[in-house]
Design an enzyme around this catalytic site. Structure first.
Site, PDB file in Angstrom:
ATOM      1  N   LYS A  46      -5.543   2.564  -8.480  1.00 22.84           N
ATOM      2  CA  LYS A  46      -4.561   3.521  -8.985  1.00 22.84           C
ATOM      3  C   LYS A  46      -3.137   3.038  -8.703  1.00 22.84           C
ATOM      4  CE  LYS A  46      -2.540   7.303 -10.390  1.00 22.84           C
ATOM      5  NZ  LYS A  46      -2.745   8.623  -9.760  1.00 22.84           N
ATOM      6  N   LYS A 103       7.430   6.944  -5.159  1.00 21.50           N
ATOM      7  CA  LYS A 103       6.513   7.020  -4.014  1.00 21.50           C
ATOM      8  C   LYS A 103       5.325   6.078  -4.206  1.00 21.50           C
ATOM      9  CE  LYS A 103       3.283   9.864  -4.054  1.00 21.50           C
ATOM     10  NZ  LYS A 103       1.823   9.892  -4.400  1.00 21.50           N
TER      11      LYS A 103
END
Length: 297
Positions: free
Chosen positions: A172, A241
């Protein structure tokens, strides 16, 4: 049908729970925002006010949370899921976190007789609404098979990637790293197109059937920019992030990502300039602002 718990009813969690309720599941949910809990009750959800209350209703708990810090707190703090869930409970985290956190949570869960899957998702809010998410699962085959009926309600492309609870997260992070590249590239390209007098609609029409096509181009332009809608489906700050987590993974693997390092600095500047809370498509607005500054100089 089975009763399940779901913590984190935001942009992703609320449509995911909506689809689970539509599929016949009883869902107990938690979130920090009262207005979201109100929406959740309106779709048929049942509100839990603590981890202990939620864990007392079910032996399957799903989480979709914004940051590694929140995930760590929900799972590992005193009174968190590791403390309150009954032995045999299956815990599934859809969040994007530091891979080490997946491994640490799995180890703590195992000591308490709990089962854990790290299962980050891709596909955005639209994928959550339409039940077409890609779900990248790390964990044992037995736990995966127990979770599969739920995962089939939520997603279209579901992958069991191995016993490691962090393997899905590693993939991911690669995916979101590429989103960072594409988003910045689309923004720069469109500003350049405008500067030479081209129609952005015509550019999209042509590039969408050429090698310049990408899902991020379609998402950012057709779904957001063209409608002048920059409300966050996936915010710049959340992308930043995830790119930092990918950067951290690179450091751990002793890999130098020179372009990634530069891109992170540019996204940090976007955030500092006030675009961080907006959707990633607002990288275009940042690019416009930057070029106007350069014209003045």
């Amino acid at each position: 049908m089975e009763t399940i718990g779901f913590i984190g009813l935001g942009n992703m969690g609320l449509p995911m729970t909506t689809n689970l309720i539509k599929a016949g599941y009883t869902v107990y949910g938690m979130d920090v925002k009262e207005e979201i809990l109100q929406k959740f009750t309106e779709i048929g959800g049942k509100v839990a006010r603590s981890n202990a209350e939620l864990a007392g209703q079910t032996k399957v708990i799903l989480t979709s949370l914004p940051t590694p810090q929140v995930v760590e707190a929900i799972y590992t703090k005193p009174g968190g899921l590791i403390d309150t869930a009954a032995p045999g409970t299956l815990l599934i985290d859809f969040s994007t976190v530091d891979p080490k956190l997946n491994d640490d949570i799995a180890a703590l869960a195992s000591k308490k007789g709990l089962n854990y899957l790290g299962a980050p998702v891709s596909g955005g809010v639209i994928g959550a609404v339409q039940s077409t998410l890609t779900i990248m699962v790390g964990g044992t085959k037995d736990n995966y098979e127990k979770a599969l009926p739920l995962l089939n309600v939520l997603g279209k492309n579901i992958f069991l990637l191995g016993d490691s609870p962090s393997v899905g997260t590693r993939i991911k992070l690669l995916n979101n790293l590429m989103i960072g590249f594409y988003t910045k590239g689309v923004a720069e390209m469109l500003v350049l197109a405008e500067s030479v007098g081209l129609s952005l609609d015509k550019v999209y029409e042509i590039l969408n059937v050429s090698y310049g096509q990408s899902k991020i181009y379609t998402r950012n332009y057709a779904e957001y920019m063209k409608n002048e809608d920059y409300q966050p489906g996936f915010s710049i700050d959340l992308l930043l992030k995830d790119m930092r987590l990918a950067q951290q993974m690179a450091v751990q693997g002793e890999v130098n990502l020179s372009v990634t390092n530069q891109l992170i600095e540019e996204y940090e500047q976007m955030s500092q300039d006030g675009f961080g809370h907006l959707d990633i498509s607002a990288a275009y607005l940042s690019e416009v602002k930057t070029n106007k500054k350069e014209e003045v100089l």
